[in-house]
Motif scaffolding. Structure first.
Motif, short mmCIF file in Angstrom:
data_model
loop_
_atom_site.label_atom_id
_atom_site.label_comp_id
_atom_site.label_asym_id
_atom_site.label_seq_id
_atom_site.Cartn_x
_atom_site.Cartn_y
_atom_site.Cartn_z
N ALA A 183 9.76 -0.16 0.95
CA ALA A 183 10.06 -1.50 1.46
C ALA A 183 8.95 -1.99 2.38
N SER A 184 8.98 -3.29 2.66
CA SER A 184 8.00 -3.91 3.54
C SER A 184 8.73 -4.39 4.80
N PHE A 185 8.19 -4.06 5.98
CA PHE A 185 8.90 -4.41 7.21
C PHE A 185 7.94 -4.51 8.39
N LEU A 186 8.42 -5.16 9.45
CA LEU A 186 7.72 -5.27 10.72
C LEU A 186 8.67 -4.92 11.85
N VAL A 187 8.12 -4.44 12.97
CA VAL A 187 8.92 -4.05 14.13
C VAL A 187 8.46 -4.85 15.34
N ASP A 188 9.42 -5.35 16.13
CA ASP A 188 9.14 -5.99 17.42
C ASP A 188 9.78 -5.13 18.50
N GLU A 189 8.96 -4.33 19.18
CA GLU A 189 9.49 -3.41 20.18
C GLU A 189 10.10 -4.14 21.38
N LYS A 190 9.49 -5.24 21.80
CA LYS A 190 9.97 -5.95 22.99
C LYS A 190 11.37 -6.51 22.77
N LYS A 191 11.62 -7.03 21.57
CA LYS A 191 12.93 -7.62 21.28
C LYS A 191 13.89 -6.62 20.63
N ASN A 192 13.40 -5.40 20.40
CA ASN A 192 14.23 -4.34 19.79
C ASN A 192 14.81 -4.77 18.45
N VAL A 193 13.98 -5.40 17.63
CA VAL A 193 14.42 -5.83 16.31
C VAL A 193 13.39 -5.42 15.27
N ALA A 194 13.83 -5.43 14.02
CA ALA A 194 12.94 -5.20 12.88
C ALA A 194 13.26 -6.24 11.82
#
Length: 316
Positions: free
Chosen positions: A248-259
Motif C-alpha cells: 500500500a501507499s501511505f504517509l504519516v504525520d507524527e505531530k497530528k498522530n495520523v496516517a
C-alpha cells in the motif's frame, strides 16, 4: 513539503499514469525523480528509457543503458555520501533477478550508474532473497530500503526483513529485522518520515487491523523500532476492510498522530481512488480522490521536498 499523488496501473509490472503516457516506474531521492518510460507504450525492450528529473528547476538527464533496459528491471535513485555534504554523486541502481518461463532461463543483472562519471558498473551478486514486484523502495539519507523475503524459507531463519542498498559502498547491507513477522499474503509497505526515519505499514491477511511502526534509529546496517505508532481496527465503519495492494501507499504525520493510506473504494468493483485517514482513536475519515481510470490502478502517494540541486549533465 509537498505531497504528490499519482494513479498508476500494474500490468505485467508496468505503470501507466492518468494521462495514458507510458510511465513504468517512478521513485525519488534528494528532490529528484527517477522515471522509467516507454515511448510506444508496449513491451519492446528497446523503447524503455530512463530519466532523472528535477521538477523544481526543470532539469532532466536521460541515461543511456549499458546494453539495454529490460522488462523485469527494478530501479532506485540514491547518492554517494561525501565529507562535504554539498558534493553528492547521484547514482542509479538497476537490477533484476527473475526466471523467464518462456525461455526457461534465469535473468539476473545488477549494475550501478554514476551521474558524475556517466558510466555503468556491474555488481556481481547471487542473492538468496527476493523483492516482490509490487514493492517500492524508499529513499532515506541517500540510501534505498526495500522489504524483502527469503527465497527458500527455512526454520530458524529471518524470512522477511529489510534490505538497504548503500550507494556509498555500492552494496546491499545485512538483513534488518522488522517489528513483526509476515506471510506472502499480508500487506507490508514502506514510507519515509521526515526523510530520516522509516515507517512500515502492516496488515495481516484476513484481518482488519492495520499497524504502522516507525523506526527509532536506522542506518544501512542497523535498525531499532519504537513502540507501535498506530494500531487500528478498520472493521467499523468499513466492513470489510482489506487494502487492495500488498504494498500500500501511505504517509504519516507524527505531530497530528495520523496516517493517510491510499487505496480503492471497493474490493470487488473499484471505481474511485480514496484516502483513508486514521488516528490513534481509530478510523477518522474517507476522502474521495476522484474517479479511477482503471480498477487495477493503485494510487501512489509520496512526500516531496523541492530542491535546487543541479543534475550533473553528461559530457559531449
Amino acid at each position: 513539503m509537498m505531497v504528490l499523488i499519482v494513479e498508476v496501473k500494474y500490468f505485467n509490472d508496468k505503470l501507466v499514469d492518468r494521462s495514458g503516457s507510458a510511465l513504468y516506474n517512478i521513485s525519488h531521492c534528494d528532490g529528484l525523480f527517477l522515471c522509467v518510460t516507454n515511448d510506444n507504450d508496449n513491451d519492446n525492450y528497446n523503447n524503455y528509457r530512463l530519466v532523472v528529473w528535477n521538477p523544481c528547476n526543470g532539469q532532466t538527464r536521460w541515461i543511456k543503458p549499458r546494453n539495454s533496459y529490460n522488462f523485469f528491471d527494478r530501479y532506485s535513485l540514491g547518492y554517494e555520501k561525501k565529507e562535504n555534504n554539498s558534493l553528492r554523486n547521484h547514482k542509479v541502481l538497476r537490477f533484476m533477478d527473475n526466471y523467464n518461463w518462456c525461455t526457461e532461463q534465469g535473468l539476473r543483472d545488477f549494475e550501478i550508474y554514476s551521474l558524475n562519471s556517466d558510466s555503468w558498473k556491474v555488481v556481481h551478486l547471487n542473492p538468496d532473497w527476493y523483492i516482490e514486484s509490487d514493492q517500492r523502495g524508499v529513499s532515506l539519507k541517500g540510501d534505498t530500503f526495500w522489504f524483502a523475503r527469503e527465497k527458500f524459507q527455512r526454520l530458524g531463519v529471518m524470512n522477511d526483513f529489510l534490505l538497504c542498498f548503500d550507494f556509498t559502498n555500492d552494496k546491499f547491507g545485512p538483513r534488518l529485522p522488522l517489528p513483526f513477522s509476515s506471510s506472502h499474503l499480508d500487506t507490508v509497505a514502506l514510507s519515509s518520515v521526515r526523510e530520516d526515519q522509516l515507517a512500515v505499514l502492516f496488515q495481516r491477511c484476513g484481518t482488519s487491523r492495520v499497524e504502522i511502526w516507525i523506526s527509532d534509529k536506522i542506518e544501512h546496517d542497523a535498525v531499532s523500532w519504537r513502540n507501535c505508532f498506530l494500531a487500528v481496527d478498520m472493521m467499523k465503519p468499513l466492513t470489510p476492510f482489506k487494502l487492495q495492494s500488498n504494498a500500500a501507499s501511505f504517509l504519516v504525520d507524527e505531530k497530528k498522530n495520523v496516517a493517510v493510506v491510499l487505496d480503492k473504494d471497493n474490493v470487488y468493483r473499484p471505481t474511485r481512488d480514496v484516502a483513508y485517514i486514521i488516528g490513534k482513536e481509530g478510523y477518522l475519515e474517507t476522502v474521495d480522490l476522484g474517479g479511477s481510470t482503471n480498477e487495477d490502478c493503485p494510487p501512489l502517494v509520496c512526500s516531496y521536498v523541492p530542491s535546487s540541486v543541479q543534475i550533473k549533465q553528461a559530457g559531449p
